[in-house]
Design a protein around this motif. Structure first.
Motif, PDB file in Angstrom:
ATOM      1  N   ASP A 636       0.856  -1.191   0.000  1.00  0.00           N
ATOM      2  CA  ASP A 636       0.000   0.000   0.000  1.00  0.00           C
ATOM      3  C   ASP A 636       0.895   1.246   0.000  1.00  0.00           C
ATOM      4  O   ASP A 636       1.733   1.425   0.886  1.00  0.00           O
ATOM      5  N   ALA A 638       0.378   4.257   0.808  1.00  0.00           N
ATOM      6  CA  ALA A 638       0.260   5.057   2.032  1.00  0.00           C
ATOM      7  C   ALA A 638       1.128   4.471   3.146  1.00  0.00           C
ATOM      8  O   ALA A 638       1.748   5.206   3.927  1.00  0.00           O
ATOM      9  N   THR A 641       4.767   5.336   2.345  1.00  0.00           N
ATOM     10  CA  THR A 641       5.062   6.719   2.712  1.00  0.00           C
ATOM     11  C   THR A 641       5.244   6.852   4.221  1.00  0.00           C
ATOM     12  O   THR A 641       6.164   7.535   4.701  1.00  0.00           O
ATOM     13  N   ALA A 699       5.341  10.766  -3.004  1.00  0.00           N
ATOM     14  CA  ALA A 699       4.311   9.945  -3.646  1.00  0.00           C
ATOM     15  C   ALA A 699       4.910   8.809  -4.470  1.00  0.00           C
ATOM     16  O   ALA A 699       4.367   7.696  -4.499  1.00  0.00           O
TER      17      ALA A 699
END
Length: 838
Positions: A636, A638, A641, A699
């Motif tokens: 994932d 996210a 990050t 990103a």
């Protein structure tokens, strides 16, 4: 029966007739435990003021030893055997009497849960309330509820060996919780026979090390043994010696080998024969080594001297790790007074205190109540079954600590004993009826279905009793030893196993009876079901890791050290240690671990920062124990990050590539923040890391190498608000154009911005531009033609007027090809030297 308490029996009858409840304050040895119940039952007609009919009386004692002793003494006073008019019920043994039954407070709690109205019982006497045992506090709270709602005719007596009766009187009178009760209950006080007790302060010559966990300095134990020998020499009669636990009693008994006296060891695990022998007068002189059980619950005849080690044992609970243990502490002053009083029961006596008078003054006034220290899982289940899950409606002297209640609730929910609201489930009520800790009740019920009723009962019985001194850490070996043995521990174990099997049969008339697997497999299943969070897997190197996340360490030379999986039955965590110390465990396999800790099983994608980079895996776990892991191909974004940000927080901005431009940009922003302030952002390490998600383009980043490729200078421009970023080149320009036409970089690394430029390039310039909207003048570093510092000024006009001549005189001979005009303010600036002459 000329005991002191007989003189206050009429007052006690009157108090109960009027208020229905009373506090009886009577020192040890006055007859409160034996004579008062007989009087309340109406079997002593020679005492005036008694009832005109017989009452059935329940006497609740905090310990099994005291319950048996009290029943035997009362039966002897009536001249009849136990089980006729006076009987007792303790865990695993029942000899009921027709009029008086002495029970442990744990038995009374079980009875109240089954029959809260106590039909047929006229009076309940709770003995030794001052000791503040959790079961006694809980039983009194339940009795007060029952009396208020079901049995207003039930009479209650709280008996205490101390004069601190105010809290109990208020509680029985309905004051502490409601705040508007009818007033405190009457207090009936009996005076003891006040034989004087001399105090001898007998500290060791060398101060012993303070107790640590269960460890007591052998120096102190040797000194206690020597003090017992001294007491035998200096005083007549028997000697009663107080020690914190069974292990210390055994060591002191060994050190007393050869004394001309019979040495008896009295504790909760002592055999019935030893207990009876201690409570009878003896022809031969005796030394009685006892735990705190002898402080007030028992009268030992013949004692003229007390030797007090000054130590006691208290429960401690690590709620975060689910570990409970006993720890050695200094006894309180109240306990020391109780112990000393034992020397003056029958005649003047002496107490030898193995500490100094100055130390005595620093002791706590009284022991802390058990509710403040203990594991409250059993209490929480009792309260839930009573209908008060958070115990806020119970009349308790001290409320349960919130953290302990939360931990207890989590445990009960995990084993299915209560629902999400804390209410007892049908399964929880079955557990409560077992008469064991909820964890052990769960292991009995669920274990019987897998390994058979009898084996499950035997293993749970083993977990219910403290192991005998010298028992190793292999619980299976202890089980085999108990099956073969004929000592007191084995006898208690067999009795408890029978009781548990009977309880199981009452709950389930047809439980499985055939064992499944060998001893290790059977014991492992039961122990793991009792303590699923203590299932532990071997670590690389040494030691084990429990599924709770706590490390587990075995003793040196343990036969269990090589086991890949363990079910830990008993463990404690020494003060200052990160790992638990395993006291008893069983070897299990992974299947058993998965079965017992099924509620802790999970499979999840784990993306995080480890070993200097992003790690993405699909991991199967039992709590903190990793079972299996495989790389995760498409994690994932996210989570990635978040992992990168975590890496930055752990390792700092050095993960980024700080080029000259990036460093310069950071310095320019720092200058604006320092001079102008908000909304210009701070750019120190902490500030950059705190706002990393705002200014770093993460990103597309997937790993450490992607962080290293980020254009940090460009990213930093995203940090200030847009209105600030648009003015950055005006307020803190990267370069300044000088009169020669060169664009010179400004250095913002110091306290003031610096412009370093060759002197000839500034001819005709009387002032350098001011920065930050005119707030800050630049410092100009004037360089020689070779680029070396020649002068520093913040005022060019002044330099041309006063300082230039000296610089010119010094340097023009060295650099003849460069212009050195008389008047630099009107000269043509240049960055070139004159051509060489041919």
């Amino acid at each position: 029966m000329a005991l002191p308490v007989r003189h206050v029996v009429p007052r006690l009858h009157a108090a109960l007739a009027g208020a229905g409840a009373a506090v009886l304050a009577a020192p040890p040895g006055t007859g409160k435990t034996t004579l008062v119940p007989l009087a309340l039952a109406g079997v002593l007609p020679e005492l005036p003021g008694g009832p005109d009919r017989l009452h059935r009386v329940i006497v609740a004692e905090p310990r099994r030893l005291a319950a048996r002793a009290a029943a035997r003494r009362m039966a002897w006073l009536l001249g009849e055997p136990v089980g006729r008019r006076v009987g007792f019920t303790v865990r695993g043994e029942r000899r009921p009497g027709s009029l008086i039954e002495v029970v442990t407070t744990g038995v009374l709690l079980q009875r109240l849960q089954r029959e809260p109205e106590l039909d047929g019982v006229g009076v309940v006497l709770l003995d030794e309330c001052h000791e503040r045992h959790l079961d006694a506090d809980t039983a009194l709270a339940f009795l007060l509820d029952s009396r208020a709602a079901l049995r207003p005719d039930l009479r209650l007596v709280a008996a205490s060996a101390t004069a601190d009766t105010g809290p109990w009187a208020g509680l029985l009178g309905g004051e502490p919780r409601a705040g508007s009760g009818p007033g405190p209950a009457p207090v009936v006080a009996a005076e003891g026979v006040a034989h004087p007790v001399d105090v001898v302060w007998a500290p060791p010559a060398r101060p012993p090390r303070p107790p640590h966990g269960m460890h007591v300095d052998p120096v102190l134990l040797g000194h206690v043994a020597a003090t017992v020998r001294r007491a035998l020499t200096e005083r007549d009669g028997d000697v009663l010696c107080f020690l914190p636990g069974v292990g210390e009693i055994a060591k002191v008994a060994g050190a007393l080998s050869g004394v001309e006296a019979q040495v008896l060891q009295v504790h909760g695990q002592a055999s019935a024969a030893v207990q009876d022998a201690v409570l009878r007068p003896a022809e031969r002189r005796r030394v009685v080594l006892a735990t705190s059980v002898a402080e007030s619950s028992l009268t030992v005849p013949g004692v003229r001297a007390v030797v007090d080690s000054g130590l006691a044992r208290e429960p401690r609970t690590d709620h975060a790790r689910g570990l409970s243990s006993l720890t050695t502490v200094r006894a309180s002053r109240a306990a020391a007074d109780q112990r000393a009083g034992r020397a003056g029961r029958e005649a003047p006596g002496t107490v030898y205190r193995c500490w100094s008078e100055a130390e005595h003054a620093r002791l706590p006034e009284r022991p802390r109540p058990e509710i403040a220290l203990a594991d409250l899982t059993g209490f929480a289940l009792q309260a839930a079954c009573w209908g008060d899950p958070d115990a806020t409606g119970l009349a308790l002297l001290d409320p349960p600590p919130p953290a302990a209640m939360r931990a207890a609730g989590e445990t009960l929910r995990a084993i299915g004993a209560v629902d999400s609201a804390g209410r007892a489930t049908p399964r929880g009520r079955r557990m409560a009826r077992v008469g064991a800790h909820p964890r052990l009740a769960r292991a009995l019920l669920d274990g019987a279905a897998r390994v058979g009723a009898r084996p499950a009962a035997e293993v749970v019985a083993l977990l219910s009793e403290r192991p005998p001194p010298g028992a190793g850490d292999d619980l299976t070996a202890l089980w085999r030893s108990a099956r073969r043995g004929g000592d007191g521990h084995a006898a208690r174990w067999r009795a408890e196993a029978r009781r548990l099997e009977d309880a199981l049969r009452d709950l389930d008339p047809a439980p499985p009876t055939r064992p499944v697997g060998g001893d290790d497999a059977v014991a492992g299943v039961v122990v793991a079901l009792a303590f699923p969070e203590r299932v532990a897997r071997a670590r690389r190197g040494s030691g084990h890791l429990m599924v709770s996340g706590t490390g587990a360490v075995l003793s040196d030379g343990s036969s269990l050290a090589a086991a890949p999986w363990l079910a830990v039955a008993v463990a404690d965590r020494p003060a200052g240690s990160a790992s638990a110390r395993v006291r008893q465990a069983v070897v299990i396999d992974e299947d058993t671990a998965r079965l017992a800790a099924a509620s802790l099983h999970s499979t999840a994608d784990e993306v995080g920062w480890a070993d200097g980079d992003v790690i993405a895996r699909r991991v199967e776990r039992l709590g903190a124990v990793e079972l299996f892991a495989a790389p995760l191909r498409d994690p994932d974004p996210a989570l990635v990050t978040a992992a990168l940000l975590d890496g930055l927080r752990k390792e700092g901005p050095s993960l980024l590539t700080w080029t000259r431009d990036a460093t310069a940009m950071r310095e320019r922003l720092a200058f604006c923040h320092a001079v102008i302030g908000e909304p210009w952002p701070a750019v120190d390490d902490a500030a950059l890391l705190d706002r990393a998600a705002d200014w770093l383009p993460l990103a597309a980043a997937r790993r450490r190498a992607d962080l290293e490729r980020i254009d940090v200078a460009a990213a930093l421009r995203r940090l200030p608000p847009w209105e600030c970023a648009a003015r950055l080149d005006d307020l803190a320009p990267e370069r300044v154009t000088v009169p020669s036409g060169s664009r010179v970089r400004v250095d913002y690394s110091g306290e003031r911005p610096v412009l370093a430029v060759k002197l000839q390039e500034l001819f005709g310039w009387d002032a350098a531009p001011r920065l930050a909207g005119g707030r800050v003048p630049m410092v100009v570093h004037l360089l020689s033609p070779a680029g070396r510092p020649a002068a520093v000024t913040a005022d060019l006009a002044s330099f041309w007027r006063d300082g230039y001549r000296g610089v010119r005189a010094e340097l023009r001979g060295r650099y003849p090809r460069h212009p050195w005009p008389e008047d630099p303010t009107t000269a043509q600036p240049t960055r070139r030297a004159a051509p060489r002459r041919r």
